[in-house]
Write a protein that holds these residues in place. Structure first.
Motif, short mmCIF file in Angstrom:
data_model
loop_
_atom_site.label_atom_id
_atom_site.label_comp_id
_atom_site.label_asym_id
_atom_site.label_seq_id
_atom_site.Cartn_x
_atom_site.Cartn_y
_atom_site.Cartn_z
N LYS A 100 0.81 -1.21 0.00
CA LYS A 100 0.00 0.00 0.00
C LYS A 100 0.85 1.27 0.00
CE LYS A 100 -2.64 -0.93 3.54
NZ LYS A 100 -3.74 -0.86 4.52
N SER A 101 2.00 1.22 0.66
CA SER A 101 2.84 2.41 0.70
C SER A 101 3.37 2.81 -0.67
CB SER A 101 4.00 2.19 1.67
OG SER A 101 4.82 1.11 1.24
N THR A 102 3.33 1.87 -1.64
CA THR A 102 3.78 2.20 -2.99
C THR A 102 2.64 2.68 -3.87
OG1 THR A 102 3.50 -0.06 -3.84
CG2 THR A 102 5.60 0.47 -2.80
N LEU A 103 1.40 2.58 -3.37
CA LEU A 103 0.24 3.08 -4.11
C LEU A 103 -0.03 4.51 -3.66
CD1 LEU A 103 -2.03 -0.10 -3.78
CD2 LEU A 103 -0.79 0.64 -5.81
N ASN A 104 0.48 5.48 -4.39
CA ASN A 104 0.39 6.87 -4.00
C ASN A 104 0.31 7.76 -5.24
OD1 ASN A 104 3.20 7.35 -4.89
ND2 ASN A 104 3.70 6.06 -3.13
N PRO A 105 0.09 9.05 -5.08
CA PRO A 105 -0.05 9.93 -6.25
C PRO A 105 1.17 9.99 -7.16
CG PRO A 105 -0.93 11.00 -4.29
CD PRO A 105 -0.25 9.75 -3.82
N ALA A 106 2.33 9.56 -6.66
CA ALA A 106 3.52 9.54 -7.52
C ALA A 106 3.56 8.31 -8.41
CB ALA A 106 4.79 9.60 -6.67
N SER A 107 2.88 7.24 -8.00
CA SER A 107 2.92 6.00 -8.77
C SER A 107 1.67 5.80 -9.63
CB SER A 107 3.10 4.80 -7.84
OG SER A 107 2.03 4.70 -6.93
N ILE A 108 0.55 6.41 -9.24
CA ILE A 108 -0.69 6.30 -10.02
C ILE A 108 -1.29 7.70 -10.18
CG2 ILE A 108 -2.99 5.29 -10.16
CD1 ILE A 108 -2.06 3.01 -8.42
N PHE A 109 -1.49 8.11 -11.40
CA PHE A 109 -2.05 9.44 -11.61
C PHE A 109 -2.80 9.49 -12.94
CE2 PHE A 109 2.42 9.38 -12.82
CZ PHE A 109 2.39 9.83 -14.13
N VAL A 110 -3.69 10.47 -13.05
CA VAL A 110 -4.49 10.67 -14.26
C VAL A 110 -4.21 12.07 -14.79
CG1 VAL A 110 -6.82 10.68 -15.23
CG2 VAL A 110 -6.29 9.18 -13.29
#
Length: 468
Positions: free
Chosen positions: A318-328
Motif C-alpha cells: 500500500k505504501s507504494t500506491l500513492n499519487p507519484a505511482s498512479i495518476f491521471v
C-alpha cells in the motif's frame, strides 16, 4: 615438422579400428574404455557445465501444523539424501542412488564441535571383485566401482552464481562470449575456472573414506548447509550427529542449466509478476474513441460518483500506491495559443480495495470535490474543448509481497508470449472525450485572448455555490 609429428602422435586423437582375428589385449581394452571416458568427461564439462543436475534432496518433515515442519528427518543421527546426479569440476558424473548418511559415513575430518557445516559430495571409486568379496588381492580385482563420498566443512557460505564483473569495460555480446569461453589470450573477463579442466587429466582419487572409498577431496560440490549437534550419549562414537534443523539448500549449490530449464527461464517462468487485471474505465478503451469520443455526460457522471478503480492480479504494498505511482492526466487545449496542456487531475484520496494489512489488491481514485465543482460543474471548465485522458501506473514504483515490480503488460495481453514482459515499465491507457457543451456553444472563441473580470466573478460564484 617435428611439432606436426608430435601432434599426430598424441594419444588424444587415436581411436581403435577393429579387424577380423584381431587380438585385443587388456591394455588395448582399457585404453578404449579410457578414451570413451575422457570424451564423455569433456563433453559433460564443456556442454552441460558444473553443478547438480537433479536430486540430492534432504528429507524433511512436510506437516505444516507440526513444530518440526521443514526440519531434517533424523533417524539415529542420520539424514536421508535422495537419489541425485551431478557433474564435478572435471566433468565426472556423480551419481547417488539415495540413502541414509550419518557422521560415521562422512569422509575427511569429522566435526569437532556443534554448529553449521557445508555438506559436499565428491567423486569416489573403489576396487572390488565380481562377487564383492572383501580382502581380495589386487590381482583378483575385476571392477572399479564408481560412487560418491560426502564430506563436511565448518561454516556455510552461499554459492556464487552471479555474473562475472565487467568493471568499466564496454563490451558487445559477441566479445563477451569470446572472452568468457577463453577464445582470446588477453581478456578482461575471466573464463570459468572449470573449463580449464577440459585440457587437464583429473587427478586420481586418493583421499580415504569409510568402506574403502577413495575420493577426490578438492573437487567436491556444495549441496547444503546442515546442522551438527552433540549426541545425547557421549559414550557413542562418533560424538556428533546430524540435527533435526532446517537444511539450507537452494542458495548453496551450483546447478546445471538443462535446455528445457533455460527455455523456462527465458519465458520468465520463475517470476509471477503482478499485472493490472481490471479497470473500471475498460469500456472506454475501445480504440476508436479518437474518432468517436466518449460522451461527456457519461464521463463526468462516472468521474464524479465512482472515480476510477484499478485492480491487480496480486496484492500490492500500500505504501507504494500513492499519487507519484498512479495518476491521471488530461491533455487539453491551451486557451490562447492552441498548445496542448498536460494537466494532472487532483486525487483527493485513494481507497484501498481488498485491504489485508500492508497490502491491497486494488485502489479507487477519488477526485477532489473542489476540482469537480470547478472543472466538471461550472461553465468555465477547461474541458470545453476536445480533450483526452491518460491513466498512468508507474510499474517501477510498485512492489508486490515478493518485492517485485509491476509487469506493465496491457490488459488481457497473453501471458505466454515470451520476451514480452515489461517489469518496471509504465502502464498507460488513454481515451478521448467529447467537450463539455456550454449553452450550446464554446465558452471561449478561438480569438479570445484573456479572461474578463466578469467571467472570473461568475466562475467564482458557480464554484462557491457547488461547494456550499
Amino acid at each position: 615438422m617435428s611439432q606436426q609429428n608430435e601432434i599426430c602422435d598424441a594419444d588424444w586423437n587415436m581411436r581403435p579400428i577393429f579387424q577380423r582375428n584381431q587380438r585385443l589385449t587388456p591394455d588395448r581394452l582399457n585404453r578404449i574404455h579410457e578414451h570413451h571416458n575422457e570424451r564423455m568427461r569433456q563433453l559433460m564439462l564443456g556442454v552441460a557445465g558444473v553443478g547438480v543436475v537433479y536430486g540430492f534432496a534432504i528429507k524433511t518433515y512436510h506437516d505444516k501444523q507440526s513444530d518440526r515442519y521443514g526440519h531434517c528427518v533424523c533417524e539415529h543421527g542420520k539424514i536421508y539424501i535422495s537419489c541425485g546426479l551431478a557433474i564435478d569440476c572435471y566433468g565426472r558424473s556423480l551419481y547417488w542412488p539415495g540413502g541414509w548418511i550419518g557422521i560415521s559415513d562422512i569422509g575427511g575430518c569429522l566435526p569437532e564441535k556443534k554448529g553449521s557445516y557445508t555438506l559436499h559430495v565428491h567423486y569416489a571409486e573403489r576396487r572390488v571383485d565380481v562377487d564383492h568379496r572383501c580382502g581380495c588381492d589386487d590381482g583378483d580385482v575385476d571392477w572399479v566401482e564408481e560412487g560418491v563420498v560426502f564430506t563436511l566443512t565448518p561454516g556455510c557460505e552461499k554459492e556464487n552464481n552471479k555474473c562475472p564483473p565487467l568493471g568499466e569495460k564496454c563490451i558487445e555480446r559477441d566479445a563477451y562470449i569470446c572472452e568468457r569461453l577463453g577464445a582470446v589470450d588477453e581478456h578482461c573477463i575471466d573464463p570459468p575456472e572449470c573449463l580449464e579442466n577440459l585440457c587437464q587429466i583429473p587427478p586420481e582419487p586418493c583421499a580415504t573414506a569409510p568402506c574403502d572409498w577413495l575420493y577426490s577431496a578438492n573437487s567436491g560440490l556444495s549441496l547444503a548447509c546442515v546442522s551438527v549437534c552433540a549426541r545425547d550419549d557421549d559414550k557413542c562414537d562418533p560424538a556428533f550427529e546430524f540435527c533435526p534443523a532446517d537444511p539450507l539448500v537452494c542458495q548453496h549449490r551450483k546447478y546445471v542449466y538443462r535446455n528445457p530449464l533455460l527455455f523456462e527461464l527465458i519465458q520468465g517462468c520463475d517470476k509471477n509478476l503482478a499485472r493490472v487485471s481490471d479497470l473500471s474505465i475498460e469500456d472506454w478503451l475501445k480504440g476508436d474513441s479518437w474518432e468517436n469520443p466518449i460522451d461527456w455526460d457519461e464521463f463526468s457522471d462516472r468521474i464524479k460518483t465512482k472515480g476510477i478503480t484499478i485492480k491487480f492480479t496480486k496484492p500490492i504494498l500500500k505504501s507504494t500506491l500513492n499519487p507519484a505511482s498512479i495518476f491521471v492526466t488530461a491533455i487539453v487545449r491551451e486557451q490562447d495559443s492552441m498548445f496542448k496542456d498536460v494537466l494532472r487531475l487532483p486525487v483527493e484520496k485513494m481507497v484501498f480495495l481488498d485491504d489485508s494489512g500492508d497490502y491491497a489488491l486494488g485502489v479507487r481514485l477519488v477526485f477532489s470535490k473542489l476540482w469537480i465543482a470547478n472543472q466538471i460543474e461550472t461553465d468555465l471548465s477547461r474541458f470545453s474543448f476536445p480533450f483526452s485522458i491518460e491513466l498512468t501506473i508507474r510499474g517501477a514504483h510498485l512492489r508486490d509481497y515478493c518485492g517485485d515490480m509491476l509487469n506493465a503488460l496491457p490488459l488481457h495481453f497473453p501471458k505466454n508470449k515470451s520476451g514480452q514482459s515489461m517489469p518496471g515499465n509504465d502502464f498507460v491507457v488513454a481515451f478521448c472525450v467529447e467537450p463539455k457543451a456550454i449553452a450550446g456553444k464554446k465558452v471561449y472563441e478561438q480569438d479570445d485572448t484573456s479572461y474578463s473580470a466578469k467571467q472570473a466573478d461568475e466562475k467564482t460564484e458557480q464554484v462557491k455555490k457547488y461547494t456550499d
